[in-house]
Scaffold this motif. Structure first.
Motif, PDB file in Angstrom:
ATOM      1  N   LEU A  80       0.820  -1.205   0.000  1.00 17.01           N
ATOM      2  CA  LEU A  80       0.000   0.000   0.000  1.00 17.01           C
ATOM      3  C   LEU A  80       0.858   1.262   0.000  1.00 17.01           C
ATOM      4  CD1 LEU A  80      -2.858  -0.874   2.509  1.00 17.01           C
ATOM      5  CD2 LEU A  80      -3.095  -0.430   0.070  1.00 17.01           C
ATOM      6  N   GLN A  81       1.975   1.199   0.714  1.00 15.60           N
ATOM      7  CA  GLN A  81       2.800   2.393   0.853  1.00 15.60           C
ATOM      8  C   GLN A  81       3.329   2.862  -0.502  1.00 15.60           C
ATOM      9  OE1 GLN A  81       2.819   3.526   3.883  1.00 15.60           O
ATOM     10  NE2 GLN A  81       3.955   5.369   3.409  1.00 15.60           N
ATOM     11  N   TYR A  82       3.636   1.900  -1.389  1.00 11.31           N
ATOM     12  CA  TYR A  82       4.229   2.271  -2.675  1.00 11.31           C
ATOM     13  C   TYR A  82       3.308   2.061  -3.861  1.00 11.31           C
ATOM     14  CZ  TYR A  82       8.495   2.784  -0.061  1.00 11.31           C
ATOM     15  OH  TYR A  82       9.420   3.216   0.856  1.00 11.31           O
ATOM     16  N   ARG A  83       2.207   1.363  -3.659  1.00 11.69           N
ATOM     17  CA  ARG A  83       1.311   1.100  -4.782  1.00 11.69           C
ATOM     18  C   ARG A  83      -0.141   1.434  -4.472  1.00 11.69           C
ATOM     19  NH1 ARG A  83       5.406   1.315  -7.030  1.00 11.69           N
ATOM     20  NH2 ARG A  83       6.386  -0.214  -8.398  1.00 11.69           N
ATOM     21  N   GLY A  84      -0.445   1.878  -3.246  1.00 18.74           N
ATOM     22  CA  GLY A  84      -1.824   2.219  -2.895  1.00 18.74           C
ATOM     23  C   GLY A  84      -2.368   3.341  -3.754  1.00 18.74           C
ATOM     24  N   ALA A  85      -1.522   4.332  -4.033  1.00 19.86           N
ATOM     25  CA  ALA A  85      -1.957   5.458  -4.869  1.00 19.86           C
ATOM     26  C   ALA A  85      -2.287   4.994  -6.278  1.00 19.86           C
ATOM     27  CB  ALA A  85      -0.868   6.526  -4.910  1.00 19.86           C
ATOM     28  N   ILE A  86      -1.494   4.054  -6.804  1.00 18.52           N
ATOM     29  CA  ILE A  86      -1.733   3.566  -8.166  1.00 18.52           C
ATOM     30  C   ILE A  86      -3.039   2.788  -8.219  1.00 18.52           C
ATOM     31  CG2 ILE A  86      -0.818   2.050  -9.971  1.00 18.52           C
ATOM     32  CD1 ILE A  86       1.986   2.840  -9.029  1.00 18.52           C
ATOM     33  N   THR A  87      -3.328   2.043  -7.166  1.00 12.46           N
ATOM     34  CA  THR A  87      -4.597   1.312  -7.102  1.00 12.46           C
ATOM     35  C   THR A  87      -5.777   2.282  -7.146  1.00 12.46           C
ATOM     36  OG1 THR A  87      -3.606  -0.512  -5.862  1.00 12.46           O
ATOM     37  CG2 THR A  87      -5.994  -0.246  -5.699  1.00 12.46           C
ATOM     38  N   GLU A  88      -5.713   3.334  -6.328  1.00  8.62           N
ATOM     39  CA  GLU A  88      -6.820   4.291  -6.311  1.00  8.62           C
ATOM     40  C   GLU A  88      -6.894   5.079  -7.621  1.00  8.62           C
ATOM     41  OE1 GLU A  88      -8.513   5.861  -2.709  1.00  8.62           O
ATOM     42  OE2 GLU A  88      -6.524   5.758  -1.786  1.00  8.62           O
ATOM     43  N   LEU A  89      -5.740   5.349  -8.216  1.00  8.05           N
ATOM     44  CA  LEU A  89      -5.737   6.033  -9.510  1.00  8.05           C
ATOM     45  C   LEU A  89      -6.441   5.179 -10.563  1.00  8.05           C
ATOM     46  CD1 LEU A  89      -4.848   8.307 -11.410  1.00  8.05           C
ATOM     47  CD2 LEU A  89      -2.634   7.160 -11.620  1.00  8.05           C
TER      48      LEU A  89
END
Length: 914
Positions: A625-634
């Motif tokens: 989540l720390q490094y890919r959570g933003a990409i998931t929400e994007l």
């Protein structure tokens, strides 16, 4: 040593920023939290407490789950209609007669305490007097430790109707025998408190914090405390005080990983919990805090099975019944807190206790155990450092666990003289790329001297050169050098092969690695037509000779087919490769790469629901989540924006933008800005749309062709919704660029957006592009183009039907609006009426129509609509007049207006129209 059968049998299986409000404070804060976190449990407890058929309620659950907080919240929610008293049971009071009732005994007259009967009557009288007709409620904390005399008094108070009880205890069986009997007979109701689910955690955090809460924050907090609401409450406040919890553009997120070390409230809770445990139990906890798991056999050899049985019964441990019977702490946060207070010397003692003086065999360590051992070694600050082989393997495990900082730390013990040093530099470069530091990555690789490169085996040499190309791709001004580096690397491999001394098979794999590097670069540049034939040839090769190369070539082929208009073939290949990926021995590192290509296909094919499903299937462990959570929400936000559902897109897109500002990744923040602007523009919020467009325009750096294409399209469509007259020409320029490169899918999507008010020449171009595409979006574009050129309402309604099948309501509305105009122009009354009604229904679901019909539809007044509905159902004029209280002549007049406006000639035609 034999393992106790009893222990095994007990197991069932395996930006602008603002501070957050103070969350940990007085009782009212905790009660508010209990109300938010336990609304369902609160309602059940209230129901049982107020029922005349029960004596009260018992709240059960593990330590720290929030039983006492909920008990107080129940009483507080009942307000002034109850008179409450709180009883606390301690070890001392449990061994003293009337121990928890001592404060009441002190208020009784001296003659009343001379006998148990006198005490009973006096307490009953006192409670009734003070309650003054209200319901008396006793909150009994830790009811399992209550002495017999106090138990007897409470039983009498319940039996006589003087008071009801809210008791808290871990298990109902821990209650005094008479209380437990009442639970079994359902005279005392039981409400068991479970930990919060991740969705419940999100709801509670949203209510408490008052803004949108990012998935990174939710997942990290939920995982850190295992869903325990009281610890969640405490940890949230700790993160605020440490500055790790930030409000960035009205989105709550985290700066860095959650660290429980120094989290005072959580640490106090853990110390209190362990203070009651024997020394042997605390030592087991300390070992598992460092190792995170150990085999049952190893722990039993040190502590004996009786200790482990007791710890499992008390809820400290869990034991996996399969395989090596791994033992771990039931609550992970317990281990993290304990690790924080262990001294270096104590860590060394514990390591010697479990492993002895030697390093464990590398071959026998699973990645997670290797990672835990490496972290333990680094914390011990031992000399000598871990062996180079262990350090490199631990670094690789850390990178797979999305912990680039620890991966870099693992490589620091490697020295240039070590055989593993070059591989360590490559690992370090990969970690820097995960941190979005391509210059650091390139520097790490540049430190490898030429003579060392020349001495590498072919595959390792190819891996180093591919890593250099990856880093250069993301550095401004260097991406154009990548083809030259690949060509030089191939030439070097040819020289190595000619010189001999290396097995032939190594050169095949090395060349495959450089070929993949070329595919990656060409994909980054959008040159799909250049590589499509080579990729198709890769698919026909024997995948067993180099399975990873075959799979990864297939991933690039998915993207190339989609971009070149072969969307259906791309989807079919994605399904095929997904099955092969599941069969692969170690699919983890490849799964995320596959997901990125599959997402592209689904997004550009209109399969927005599957996009969201794919994004939500991503692992949710905090490290990822720390490094890919933003990409998931994007990804989720993009899917909603492309589907024409801006209301659902706004929150995940804003969250992605806020996180990417704090932790950049692959220049994707510009995509987040543009997509957010697009969503706001669809909602008609020009102020916010303009703000995000301004942010988009200030972004520097370049992403992949796909991300740049998406960002540009969203930005232009935001401008179109806002009325920018120059958008059309910019979109058409993009279309011609894509057509020149045979990127028919993105060309078709851009042209579809540009032709909201298109010319015949533009519709002919759209039809031509559609001829090079596959799938439902191609059908929609083709029917729209033909319908516009031929002024055919039928073709446009066919396009609308195809859009409806994909739940693309904005596209459907556009096609229906055009069909309505053409039907009216052609005098197609029935088709026009059908289109008008369909458009009216769509207006209820979309925030704004993409285009308005040229001529206004006939508008019925409220009275005309009322009368028309009744007439369509066969109600006579006289009955209608009587029903709505008007004259028959008035009804006839209204019906005349209805028939004229709708172009119908009989009452039967009204049925179904309204």
């Amino acid at each position: 040593m034999r393992v106790s059968a009893e222990l095994l049998n007990r197991n069932g299986g395996g930006a602008a920023r603002a501070a957050a409000p103070d969350l940990v404070g007085g009782p009212s804060d905790r009660q508010t939290w209990s109300l938010l976190a336990r609304s369902h449990d609160l309602a059940r407890a209230n129901k049982y407490l107020e029922s005349p058929e029960t004596y009260g309620v018992v709240l059960t659950g593990e330590r720290g789950i929030g039983k006492s907080g909920l008990a107080r919240a129940v009483v507080s929610s009942l307000g002034p209609k109850v008179h409450s008293l709180q009883l606390r049971n301690t070890l001392a009071s449990g061994q003293t007669p009337y121990g928890c009732l001592g404060f009441l005994l002190a208020r009784l007259p001296s003659e009343a305490v001379s006998s148990p009967t006198g005490i009973l009557h006096a307490i009953t009288s006192l409670i009734r007097t003070e309650a003054a007709g209200r319901q008396a409620v006793f909150i009994v904390d830790n009811a399992g430790g209550m002495d017999p005399m106090s138990t007897g008094v409470l039983l009498n108070l319940m039996a006589t109707g003087t008071a009801k009880v809210i008791a808290t205890v871990q298990r109902a069986s821990d209650l005094p025998a008479d209380f437990h009997r009442l639970v079994l007979e359902e005279q005392l109701a039981e409400v068991h408190l479970n930990t919060l689910s991740e969705e419940q955690t999100k709801q509670v955090l949203g209510s408490v914090l008052g803004h949108y809460v990012s998935s990174t924050l939710v997942g990290s907090l939920h995982s850190a405390v295992g869903g325990n609401p009281m610890l969640l409450h405490a940890l949230l406040d700790e993160q605020r005080h440490s500055g790790n919890l930030v409000l960035n553009d009205s989105v709550w997120t985290l700066r860095d990983r959650i660290k429980l070390e120094g989290a005072t409230v959580v640490e106090d809770f853990v110390r209190s919990r362990l203070a009651r445990e024997p020394q042997a139990n605390r030592t087991v906890v300390e070992i598992l805090a460092c190792a995170q798991r150990a085999t049952l056999m190893d722990l039993a050899a040190i502590f004996g099975t009786e200790v482990l049985v007791e710890m499992e019964d008390s809820g400290l441990l869990t034991v996996d019944r399969t395989g090596d019977h791994w033992v771990s702490l039931r609550d992970p946060y317990l281990g993290e807190v304990v690790r924080g207070w262990l001294s270096t010397r104590r860590r060394r003692e514990l390591r010697l206790m479990l492993f002895g003086p030697k390093e464990p065999e590398l071959a026998g360590l699973a990645p997670r155990d290797l990672l835990n051992y490496a972290a333990w070694m680094h914390a011990c600050e031992d000399e000598p450092a871990p062996s180079p082989a262990h350090a490199l393997a631990a670094g690789r495990a850390a990178l797979e666990d999305y912990d680039p900082n620890f991966a870099i730390q693992c490589t620091l013990s490697l020295e240039p003289k070590d055989d593993e040093w070059v591989a360590g530099q490559r690992l370090k470069a990969a970690a820097y790329l995960m941190l979005d530091l391509p210059l650091h990555a390139a520097q790490a690789l540049d430190e490898i001297p030429e003579d060392r490169l020349a001495s590498l085996d072919p595959l390792e040499f190819a891996e180093i050169m591919a890593a250099k190309c990856q880093a250069m791709t993301w550095i401004d001004g260097r991406s154009g050098l990548v083809p030259g580096v690949i060509a030089e690397a191939r030439a070097s491999l040819d020289h190595m092969e000619a010189a001999g001394g290396h097995p032939e098979g190594g050169f095949v794999h090395a060349l495959n690695r450089l070929t993949l590097c070329d595919y990656e670069y060409q994909t980054y540049m959008g040159e799909y037509a250049e590589i499509i034939d080579a990729l198709e040839a890769e698919l026909d090769k024997d995948k067993e000779s180099d399975p990873e190369h075959w799979l990864r070539s297939g991933f690039f082929l998915i993207e190339a087919r989609c971009m070149l208009g072969r969307e259906l073939e791309a989807q079919q290949l994605a399904r095929t490769l997904s099955k092969h990926l599941r069969d692969a021995g170690n699919p983890g590192p490849l799964e995320e790469e596959f997901a990125s290509h599959a997402f592209l296909v689904l997004l550009l094919s209109g399969q927005w629901r599957k996009c969201i499903e794919l994004m939500r299937r991503a692992p949710s462990k905090p490290s990822r989540l720390q490094y890919r959570g933003a990409i998931t929400e994007l990804g989720i936000g993009l899917a909603y924006a492309y589907a024409g559902k801006p209301s659902s897109a706004i929150e995940p897109l804003r969250s992605a933008a806020a996180q990417l500002e704090l932790r950049p990744a692959m220049n994707l923040v510009k995509v987040a800005y543009a997509a957010t602007a697009f969503a706001y523009a669809q909602l008609g919020n020009s102020l916010e749309a303009g703000r995000y467009l301004d942010l988009f325009r200030t972004c520097r750096g370049t992403g992949t062709y796909f991300s740049e294409s998406v960002a540009g399209f969203c930005a232009e469509m935001a401008g179109r919704w806002m009325g920018d007259p120059e958008v059309k020409q910019r979109l058409l320029a993009r279309v011609h660029q894509d057509v020149a490169k045979q990127r028919y899918t993105t060309a078709g999507i851009c042209l579809f957006g540009a032709t909201v008010e298109g010319t015949d020449a533009e519709y002919r171009l759209l039809e031509e592009i559609t001829g090079n595409r596959q799938g439902p979006l191609a059908k929609i574009s083709g029917d729209l183009a033909r319908g516009s050129l031929n002024r055919s309402s039928r073709s446009l309604l066919a396009a609308a039907d195809a859009a409806a099948a994909l739940d693309l309501l904005v596209v459907e509305a556009r096609c229906v609006a055009m069909a309505l105009d053409f039907a009216r122009d052609a005098g197609e009354t029935t088709t026009a009426r059908t289109a008008q009604l369909r458009l009216e229904r769509l207006e209820q679901s979309v925030s704004a129509l993409p285009i308005q019909p040229r001529s206004d539809a006939p508008v019925l007044t409220e009275r005309e609509r009322q009368i028309a509905k009744l007439a369509g159902k066969g109600v006579s004029n006289r009955e209608i007049a009587m029903d709505i209280g008007v004259s028959v002549r008035t009804v006839e007049g209204h019906l005349y207006q209805v028939f004229t406006k709708l172009g119908v000639s009989s009452r039967g035609e009204l049925n179904g129209l309204l």
